[in-house]
Design a protein around this motif. Structure first.
Motif, PDB file in Angstrom:
ATOM      1  N   LYS A 300      -7.129 -39.426 -25.650  1.00  0.00           N
ATOM      2  CA  LYS A 300      -7.719 -40.726 -25.997  1.00  0.00           C
ATOM      3  C   LYS A 300      -7.452 -41.091 -27.447  1.00  0.00           C
ATOM      4  O   LYS A 300      -7.571 -42.244 -27.835  1.00  0.00           O
ATOM      5  CB  LYS A 300      -9.233 -40.684 -25.738  1.00  0.00           C
ATOM      6  CG  LYS A 300      -9.559 -40.774 -24.243  1.00  0.00           C
ATOM      7  CD  LYS A 300     -11.070 -40.659 -24.038  1.00  0.00           C
ATOM      8  CE  LYS A 300     -11.390 -39.696 -22.918  1.00  0.00           C
ATOM      9  NZ  LYS A 300     -12.625 -38.955 -23.120  1.00  0.00           N
ATOM     10  N   GLY A 301      -7.138 -40.084 -28.264  1.00  0.00           N
ATOM     11  CA  GLY A 301      -6.858 -40.346 -29.677  1.00  0.00           C
ATOM     12  C   GLY A 301      -5.730 -39.469 -30.178  1.00  0.00           C
ATOM     13  O   GLY A 301      -5.093 -38.756 -29.408  1.00  0.00           O
ATOM     14  N   LYS A 302      -5.525 -39.543 -31.493  1.00  0.00           N
ATOM     15  CA  LYS A 302      -4.382 -38.862 -32.111  1.00  0.00           C
ATOM     16  C   LYS A 302      -4.742 -37.511 -32.712  1.00  0.00           C
ATOM     17  O   LYS A 302      -3.915 -36.898 -33.390  1.00  0.00           O
ATOM     18  CB  LYS A 302      -3.866 -39.723 -33.268  1.00  0.00           C
ATOM     19  CG  LYS A 302      -3.194 -41.004 -32.888  1.00  0.00           C
ATOM     20  CD  LYS A 302      -2.693 -41.666 -34.180  1.00  0.00           C
ATOM     21  CE  LYS A 302      -1.880 -42.907 -33.873  1.00  0.00           C
ATOM     22  NZ  LYS A 302      -1.233 -43.429 -35.076  1.00  0.00           N
ATOM     23  N   ASN A 303      -5.996 -37.082 -32.557  1.00  0.00           N
ATOM     24  CA  ASN A 303      -6.456 -35.901 -33.302  1.00  0.00           C
ATOM     25  C   ASN A 303      -6.174 -34.598 -32.565  1.00  0.00           C
ATOM     26  O   ASN A 303      -6.779 -34.311 -31.544  1.00  0.00           O
ATOM     27  CB  ASN A 303      -7.951 -36.040 -33.585  1.00  0.00           C
ATOM     28  CG  ASN A 303      -8.230 -37.295 -34.385  1.00  0.00           C
ATOM     29  OD1 ASN A 303      -7.797 -37.412 -35.531  1.00  0.00           O
ATOM     30  ND2 ASN A 303      -8.908 -38.259 -33.750  1.00  0.00           N
ATOM     31  N   ARG A 323       4.964 -35.566 -38.907  1.00  0.00           N
ATOM     32  CA  ARG A 323       6.248 -36.255 -38.719  1.00  0.00           C
ATOM     33  C   ARG A 323       6.155 -37.318 -37.613  1.00  0.00           C
ATOM     34  O   ARG A 323       6.776 -38.382 -37.707  1.00  0.00           O
ATOM     35  CB  ARG A 323       7.326 -35.216 -38.359  1.00  0.00           C
ATOM     36  CG  ARG A 323       8.755 -35.690 -38.484  1.00  0.00           C
ATOM     37  CD  ARG A 323       9.741 -34.539 -38.298  1.00  0.00           C
ATOM     38  NE  ARG A 323       9.757 -34.008 -36.949  1.00  0.00           N
ATOM     39  CZ  ARG A 323      10.435 -34.543 -35.938  1.00  0.00           C
ATOM     40  NH1 ARG A 323      11.170 -35.607 -36.124  1.00  0.00           N
ATOM     41  NH2 ARG A 323      10.378 -34.013 -34.735  1.00  0.00           N
ATOM     42  N   LEU A 324       5.390 -37.031 -36.577  1.00  0.00           N
ATOM     43  CA  LEU A 324       5.307 -37.966 -35.448  1.00  0.00           C
ATOM     44  C   LEU A 324       4.121 -38.919 -35.549  1.00  0.00           C
ATOM     45  O   LEU A 324       3.820 -39.652 -34.616  1.00  0.00           O
ATOM     46  CB  LEU A 324       5.262 -37.191 -34.129  1.00  0.00           C
ATOM     47  CG  LEU A 324       6.534 -36.396 -33.800  1.00  0.00           C
ATOM     48  CD1 LEU A 324       6.388 -35.692 -32.463  1.00  0.00           C
ATOM     49  CD2 LEU A 324       7.765 -37.307 -33.770  1.00  0.00           C
ATOM     50  N   GLY A 325       3.428 -38.894 -36.687  1.00  0.00           N
ATOM     51  CA  GLY A 325       2.353 -39.875 -36.881  1.00  0.00           C
ATOM     52  C   GLY A 325       1.075 -39.542 -36.131  1.00  0.00           C
ATOM     53  O   GLY A 325       0.250 -40.421 -35.893  1.00  0.00           O
ATOM     54  N   LEU A 326       0.905 -38.301 -35.735  1.00  0.00           N
ATOM     55  CA  LEU A 326      -0.373 -37.885 -35.163  1.00  0.00           C
ATOM     56  C   LEU A 326      -1.257 -37.342 -36.285  1.00  0.00           C
ATOM     57  O   LEU A 326      -0.847 -37.319 -37.451  1.00  0.00           O
ATOM     58  CB  LEU A 326      -0.132 -36.822 -34.073  1.00  0.00           C
ATOM     59  CG  LEU A 326       0.676 -37.295 -32.864  1.00  0.00           C
ATOM     60  CD1 LEU A 326       1.021 -36.126 -31.956  1.00  0.00           C
ATOM     61  CD2 LEU A 326      -0.078 -38.364 -32.069  1.00  0.00           C
ATOM     62  N   LYS A 327      -2.459 -36.878 -35.934  1.00  0.00           N
ATOM     63  CA  LYS A 327      -3.369 -36.387 -36.971  1.00  0.00           C
ATOM     64  C   LYS A 327      -3.858 -34.990 -36.639  1.00  0.00           C
ATOM     65  O   LYS A 327      -4.034 -34.643 -35.468  1.00  0.00           O
ATOM     66  CB  LYS A 327      -4.588 -37.313 -37.088  1.00  0.00           C
ATOM     67  CG  LYS A 327      -4.286 -38.632 -37.748  1.00  0.00           C
ATOM     68  CD  LYS A 327      -5.540 -39.491 -37.812  1.00  0.00           C
ATOM     69  CE  LYS A 327      -5.212 -40.881 -38.351  1.00  0.00           C
ATOM     70  NZ  LYS A 327      -6.288 -41.828 -38.017  1.00  0.00           N
ATOM     71  N   LYS A 449       5.689 -33.549 -29.443  1.00  0.00           N
ATOM     72  CA  LYS A 449       6.296 -34.798 -28.975  1.00  0.00           C
ATOM     73  C   LYS A 449       5.656 -35.242 -27.657  1.00  0.00           C
ATOM     74  O   LYS A 449       5.423 -36.436 -27.433  1.00  0.00           O
ATOM     75  CB  LYS A 449       7.814 -34.616 -28.804  1.00  0.00           C
ATOM     76  CG  LYS A 449       8.572 -35.914 -28.800  1.00  0.00           C
ATOM     77  CD  LYS A 449      10.066 -35.699 -28.670  1.00  0.00           C
ATOM     78  CE  LYS A 449      10.803 -35.897 -29.981  1.00  0.00           C
ATOM     79  NZ  LYS A 449      12.273 -35.927 -29.783  1.00  0.00           N
ATOM     80  N   ALA A 450       5.351 -34.297 -26.795  1.00  0.00           N
ATOM     81  CA  ALA A 450       4.692 -34.632 -25.525  1.00  0.00           C
ATOM     82  C   ALA A 450       3.343 -35.307 -25.802  1.00  0.00           C
ATOM     83  O   ALA A 450       3.013 -36.320 -25.188  1.00  0.00           O
ATOM     84  CB  ALA A 450       4.490 -33.374 -24.678  1.00  0.00           C
ATOM     85  N   LEU A 451       2.584 -34.761 -26.745  1.00  0.00           N
ATOM     86  CA  LEU A 451       1.267 -35.346 -27.056  1.00  0.00           C
ATOM     87  C   LEU A 451       1.428 -36.746 -27.643  1.00  0.00           C
ATOM     88  O   LEU A 451       0.642 -37.653 -27.347  1.00  0.00           O
ATOM     89  CB  LEU A 451       0.492 -34.436 -28.014  1.00  0.00           C
ATOM     90  CG  LEU A 451       0.069 -33.081 -27.410  1.00  0.00           C
ATOM     91  CD1 LEU A 451      -0.590 -32.205 -28.466  1.00  0.00           C
ATOM     92  CD2 LEU A 451      -0.856 -33.271 -26.208  1.00  0.00           C
ATOM     93  N   LYS A 452       2.480 -36.922 -28.454  1.00  0.00           N
ATOM     94  CA  LYS A 452       2.748 -38.246 -29.028  1.00  0.00           C
ATOM     95  C   LYS A 452       3.083 -39.259 -27.923  1.00  0.00           C
ATOM     96  O   LYS A 452       2.511 -40.354 -27.852  1.00  0.00           O
ATOM     97  CB  LYS A 452       3.907 -38.120 -30.024  1.00  0.00           C
ATOM     98  CG  LYS A 452       4.606 -39.401 -30.400  1.00  0.00           C
ATOM     99  CD  LYS A 452       3.755 -40.294 -31.297  1.00  0.00           C
ATOM    100  CE  LYS A 452       4.585 -41.486 -31.780  1.00  0.00           C
ATOM    101  NZ  LYS A 452       3.719 -42.605 -32.157  1.00  0.00           N
ATOM    102  N   PHE A 453       3.973 -38.909 -27.026  1.00  0.00           N
ATOM    103  CA  PHE A 453       4.339 -39.815 -25.923  1.00  0.00           C
ATOM    104  C   PHE A 453       3.131 -40.082 -25.019  1.00  0.00           C
ATOM    105  O   PHE A 453       2.906 -41.202 -24.567  1.00  0.00           O
ATOM    106  CB  PHE A 453       5.478 -39.215 -25.082  1.00  0.00           C
ATOM    107  CG  PHE A 453       6.828 -39.191 -25.752  1.00  0.00           C
ATOM    108  CD1 PHE A 453       7.059 -39.833 -26.961  1.00  0.00           C
ATOM    109  CD2 PHE A 453       7.904 -38.528 -25.153  1.00  0.00           C
ATOM    110  CE1 PHE A 453       8.314 -39.803 -27.579  1.00  0.00           C
ATOM    111  CE2 PHE A 453       9.156 -38.500 -25.753  1.00  0.00           C
ATOM    112  CZ  PHE A 453       9.358 -39.135 -26.964  1.00  0.00           C
TER     113      PHE A 453
END
Lengths: 470, 470
Positions: A300-303, A323-327, A449-453
């Motif tokens: 649900k979020g980037k954390n 690098r992928l803009g997650l947190k 990358k999977a979490l980012k997508f």
């Protein structure tokens, strides 16, 4: 390519089959012939030079078969393919898969022209043709295959489907996926695409209830505008591996399937324009990410929280997250206290939580504490352990996986495990985690990358219609 | 860190050893204690609470041992480490490895201060100290190890040495390398680096006759100018994995080994400035490339030939070749004719040479034809095959490897094999190719990057002093 609409289902669930060029000695087509003749699929062998194959009566020509045939699979020599296609059309088959290679990809005029004639036949008849230069279809749901694989009970299916060009790879995917516990629903190889192309198959897979994630290996597209149209419409996540980024790669594509690679920058722009379409760099990345889409809830979020037995690998994961803009999730004090109560004083309990060798004792409880933390949207679990304690002392590493999966499903937070260790350790994990649908991979960068997508997909207006229960 | 020069050799070839905190029950230190006490290394267990360990008399204090001790290995609890270090200095040991964790990396004042005191002891005495928070040394040449590994006969050595921080990874490297047939000479973990650091070890490995390739995992450097100085002087190829590229990664480094990551851009600039120093992105890439340096001749030019059973994977390799500024070799007509005489009409014999399934019959001869071609400087062999033909029909896939290796050595042209397939196929290849020193890897991008680094190294004024005969 023709725009006519025919149901692709004949390729995946044929009621009756003819194998033209069937063989019981070792050559291309042998494995498929052996498998289909001994299966429940109604299959007739056709071979001008044989009378009996694997105990079955052989027909000299498809038109001698005293039964309707829905699907013709062609594995005769390239110079005989055109006549066999004509015979099959006369028999009024619905689908043809031409596996034989040696057509447009050779750039030999005579062979290029044969392919053109087959293309015209496809246009002017009701038959749909896959190939040439491919291994066709494998359907894990009903165990139908036209590929050269040993499709036995031990290959478990799943909800990932793959569209590719190359015949050889079509075979390998299936074997490799069995080793890695990547669960496929359908694998499709299209070869030189005289008729059926990736657009037909994308439409089919979009409507296939057993496919949740679509992966595509692309060399060249003949119907560009149509591709854009379908990409726009798709509601399922699509991972695309497009090669031929380079000039020399584009030239090689011409020799491979006779396709034109097209301008890579245009592809890139198209893939970026539509949500739910993600470009990947290689097959490992493609299938690792697909596995996460297929089995995990969308974050649900980037954390992101990291729990690791190796501080170094935890730091590598941090670099990828930024690098992928997650947190990197900020853990609640109560979560840290919960872990502190069971951990030695030298462990580092900030995110990334580095348990070091104490992981053997504390990671099950720590994983739960972190997953329950409201500031955490997804969990990466990096498992780098020596095999001796697991093997010799039978330290319990996986019994908690069921609980973890239940919690992850309940809270709708994805979990990925990265394993670095001996082959024994990796296989131990694969064996135990598969049934709880926790994806295992070697590469931390693929996991992030999977979490980012997945996060991006969750933010789009698309939805994965899937059952993520155990 | 001290600049004093002491021979590091005591850590790799100690004449006498004390294990302080020796254990015969399962805890950190158990595996090492068990291994060393049963080895030919003269080892004395020290433990204040025990009398006998694995049948050996236990000493209460290192100073009770009636023998000179060269190396003290410390695995007692963190709060007892300082006293044990003082005891060891009194015993006049030459080297100490402190494996215990729980010092500067915790940021707890009391523990940070203990580390500072140990640092001062190292500065003011003749002893050299590795650690704390590490697993020290593994020397594959004489089978000496202070790591928690099952260091039995089955782990084959090689000429790659690795310097790392993390203790857990130090164990895993060894087990993982055994699975992958990566041949190590020395693995070194340095932990929090109160004294001995990567600069000491780079100097040692530069002069070590059994090390041909140096791999370094770096979190932070305390003697920056010294590092630059040594990097300038090194004549062996060095592969560096430096994490903490990101802000959050840099913070995590502080919690891991108490190191300061430093500005990543400065590192990047330093690594790029000196020939023979190559930055890599992850451990798989590091060891795959190291394997090529360790076993293959340097290519004389940039012209890469590809022979593949999968056209798709051949094209992916083309993309990488162009991306890294290498060239696709233009094959001589006579080489193509030689292959044509043994190949079916549908194979594509331009570079990339795509043999498809005919590879089973023709690849041995084709590999030789290509390697002999004057326009070819290096060969990438992509082997994507189904397991059935190899397993059931015992198709001969590897008997030619010896000839290939001989030819490659004679012509000074490197050969790399990328294998994509089931676990069985990968292991089959690993098993057969290892003795002929042909590196096997899964990732095509690593293979091409290895050829690029090898080419660059060949163009520098450096040389690998190695025996590449079988």
């Amino acid at each position: 390519m023709s725009d006519k609409i025919t149901d692709m289902d004949v390729f995946f669930n044929p009621k009756s089959i003819a194998i033209i060029g069937a063989s019981e000695t070792f050559k291309f087509g042998y494995t498929m012939t052996n498998y289909l003749l001994n299966s429940n699929f109604k299959t007739y062998p056709v071979n001008i030079n044989k009378d009996i194959i694997f105990g079955h009566k052989v027909f000299k020509n498809i038109n001698e078969i005293p039964d309707d045939i829905e699907l013709a699979i062609i594995v005769v020599k390239n110079e005989n393919v055109l006549q066999v296609v004509k015979d099959s059309v006369k028999k009024e088959v619905k689908g043809i898969i031409i596996e034989t290679a040696g057509f447009a990809e050779t750039s030999i005029e005579k062979l290029v022209n044969i392919q053109k004639e087959i293309e015209i036949i496809a246009k002017n008849s009701n038959v749909r043709i896959i190939g040439p230069n491919c291994v066709g279809i494998t359907n894990f749901d009903n165990k139908f295959t036209t590929a050269e694989i040993d499709f036995n009970q031990s290959i478990e299916g799943g909800t990932i489907s793959v569209i590719a060009q190359s015949g050889v790879l079509g075979n390998i995917f299936v074997e490799w996926s069995a080793s890695q516990n990547i669960g496929f629903s359908k694998t499709i190889t299209l070869g030189n695409k005289v008729d059926v192309d990736e657009i037909d198959m994308l439409e089919y897979l979009e409507n296939d209830p057993n496919t949740n994630v679509i992966t595509v290996y692309l060399e060249g597209v003949k119907r560009g505008p149509k591709l854009v149209e379908i990409l726009k419409k798709l509601t399922k996540p699509v991972l695309i591996l497009k090669n031929g980024r380079s000039e020399i790669g584009s030239k090689a594509i011409k020799s491979h399937t006779g396709s034109i690679a097209g301008n890579d920058k245009i592809y890139d722009a198209i893939f970026k324009q539509y949500s739910g379409i993600y470009r990947v760099n290689n097959f490992y990345e493609m299938f690792n990410i697909a596995q996460v889409f297929a089995t995990q809830p969308l974050p649900k979020g980037k954390n992101i929280a990291i729990i690791t037995s190796s501080g170094s690998l935890g730091i590598l994961a941090c670099d990828e997250i930024e690098r992928l803009g997650l947190k990197l999730a900020v853990l609640n004090d109560s979560s840290i206290q919960e872990m502190k109560s069971i951990s030695p004083n030298w462990t580092s309990l900030k995110n990334p939580v580095d348990l070091g060798p104490s992981l053997f004792m504390t990671f099950s409880q720590s994983l739960k504490a972190i997953l329950n933390d409201e500031g955490v949207d997804a969990l990466l679990h990096i498992f780098a352990v020596p095999q001796r304690p697991i093997k010799e002392f039978s330290l319990p590493i996986t019994p908690h996986l069921k609980d973890l999966r239940n919690l992850s499903t309940k809270l709708k937070k994805p979990v990925i495990t990265c394993v670095f260790g001996s082959r024994w350790v990796v296989e131990y994990f694969l064996k135990h985690s598969y049934k709880y649908k926790i994806p295992i991979m070697a590469q931390i960068s693929h996991a992030i990358k999977a979490l980012k997508f997945m996060y991006d997909f969750g933010q789009s207006n698309k939805n994965i219609n899937k059952n993520i229960e155990i």
